[in-house]
Design an enzyme around this catalytic site. Structure first.
Site, PDB file in Angstrom:
ATOM      1  CD  GLU A  78       8.212  -0.066   7.403  1.00 26.74           C
ATOM      2  OE1 GLU A  78       7.183  -0.746   7.169  1.00 26.74           O
ATOM      3  OE2 GLU A  78       8.438   1.048   6.882  1.00 26.74           O
TER       4      GLU A  78
ATOM      5  CG  ASP B 297       0.579  -4.003   2.315  1.00 28.24           C
ATOM      6  OD1 ASP B 297       0.379  -4.647   3.358  1.00 28.24           O
ATOM      7  OD2 ASP B 297       1.251  -2.943   2.275  1.00 28.24           O
TER       8      ASP B 297
ATOM      9  CE  LYS C  38       3.400  -5.707   4.142  1.00 31.31           C
ATOM     10  NZ  LYS C  38       2.864  -4.609   4.976  1.00 31.31           N
TER      11      LYS C  38
ATOM     12  CG  ASP D 147      -0.361   0.068   2.521  1.00 34.65           C
ATOM     13  OD1 ASP D 147       0.876  -0.076   2.603  1.00 34.65           O
ATOM     14  OD2 ASP D 147      -1.081   0.272   3.520  1.00 34.65           O
ATOM     15  CB  SER D 148       4.590   1.691  -0.158  1.00 38.53           C
ATOM     16  OG  SER D 148       4.778   0.516  -0.922  1.00 38.53           O
TER      17      SER D 148
ATOM     18  CD  GLU E  49       0.932  -1.133   8.077  1.00 36.07           C
ATOM     19  OE1 GLU E  49       0.591  -0.319   8.969  1.00 36.07           O
ATOM     20  OE2 GLU E  49       1.366  -0.792   6.969  1.00 36.07           O
TER      21      GLU E  49
HETATM   22  O1  KIV Z   1       3.371  -0.999   1.601  1.00 35.47           O
HETATM   23  C1  KIV Z   1       4.529  -1.391   1.665  1.00 35.47           C
HETATM   24  O2  KIV Z   1       5.312  -1.343   0.704  1.00 35.47           O
HETATM   25  C2  KIV Z   1       4.973  -1.921   2.939  1.00 35.47           C
HETATM   26  C3  KIV Z   1       6.440  -1.831   3.204  1.00 35.47           C
HETATM   27  C4  KIV Z   1       6.775  -0.455   3.640  1.00 35.47           C
HETATM   28  C5  KIV Z   1       6.853  -2.805   4.221  1.00 35.47           C
HETATM   29  O3  KIV Z   1       4.195  -2.335   3.733  1.00 35.47           O
END
Ligand code: KIV
Length: 286
Positions: free
Chosen positions: A186, A87, A117, A47-48, A119
């Site tokens: 992270e 993500d 994934k 989600d970056s 968080e």
């Molecule tokens: O969204 C992403 O790329 C991430 C990384 C910063 C670990 O979660």
């Protein structure tokens, strides 16, 4: 390039044999192709994208499920023989375990990712358990979790005191106990990275958690020098694609303005004799 796609059993074996796993983010088809050609073990459609693709001032927070699914589909097509992870964006799992399962199922069904994934540590353990019980592969993510930077007061390294390191260790164990198959750390100190990697029987990967984890993730836009707004301490740039791009685009602008592009080689040719016929026919139009 045809190659055997790696999966969970490979990742577990790699941890046992101390073979380091390589991991990058990707958001689009061409980058996913490049990464697969480079031999990457795993791709995260992070989600970056909120920062590095969409340029949202608030980073990852506005990213939606629909956006993630479309990007995962493109990456899946570009890297059919690579383990791809979706993500889960802000708001897609924090509400209830049911929401978490529904959205994780969307990732798997609509974009054929191999894992998801999310968080958080102890506080998201019920959501992790629900997704794993529904049969999906899940990677936890603790330490600096970008969806909660408001609570951290910004992008700040975690686990720098013994007490905060203990909290991270408790979170790591809770994520493992809830059924996560993988864990990402992270922006934590190398001491915490090493401790958790040795403490857990599941593979533990680093993005800014030092060299002693089971593998390494970076954001591809940092690696290639595409994202220039901010360079975290843990990034090494392997190319300066932003500089190369601006230079190339400036040359294009200058060539078009000066009449140096297009040239003869860029032009289609009339069929033999047709140019003369066109001239004749055009006369009749007048
Ligand atoms: O969204 C992403 O790329 C991430 C990384 C910063 C670990 O979660």
């Amino acid at each position: 390039m045809d190659r055997k796609k790696k999966g969970l059993l490979d990742f577990r074996r790699m941890k046992e044999e101390k073979e380091r796993l390589t991991w990058l983010t990707a958001y689009d088809y061409p980058t996913a192709r490049f990464e697969e050609q480079a031999g990457i073990d795993m791709i995260l459609v992070g989600d970056s994208m909120g920062n590095v693709v969409y340029g949202y001032p608030s980073g990852t927070l506005p990213v939606t499920m629909d956006m993630c699914i479309v990007h995962c589909q493109a990456v899946r097509r570009g890297a059919p023989n690579t383990f791809v992870m979706g993500d889960m964006p802000f708001g897609s799992y924090q509400t209830t375990p049911d929401d978490a399962v529904r959205n994780a199922v969307r990732f798997v069904k609509e974009s054929e990712v191999d894992a998801v994934k999310l968080e958080g540590g102890r506080r998201v353990a019920p959501m992790i358990r629900a997704i794993v019980d529904a049969g999906m592969v899940l990677c936890g993510h603790i330490g600096l979790t970008p969806q909660s930077t408001g609570q951290f007061g910004g992008y700040k390294a975690q686990g720098r005191t013994a007490e905060s390191a203990i909290e991270l260790i408790k979170d790591a164990r809770a994520v493992r106990d809830a059924g996560a198959a993988l864990l990402l750390l992270e922006a934590v100190t190398p001491e915490v990275g090493e401790f958790i990697t040795k403490d857990l029987d599941i593979p533990v990967y680093s993005i800014g958690a030092g060299p002693l984890c089971d593998g390494q993730l970076l954001i591809v836009s940092d690696v290639l020098g595409i994202w220039e707004a901010f360079k975290p301490k843990f990034v090494r740039r392997y190319a300066e694609v932003a500089d190369i791009s601006v230079k190339a685009l400036t040359e294009y602008v200058n060539d078009v303005r000066a009449g140096r592009f297009p040239e003869d080689i860029h032009c289609y040719k009339m069929i033999e004799g047709e140019a003369a016929r066109l001239e004749q026919l055009a006369k009749d139009l007048r």
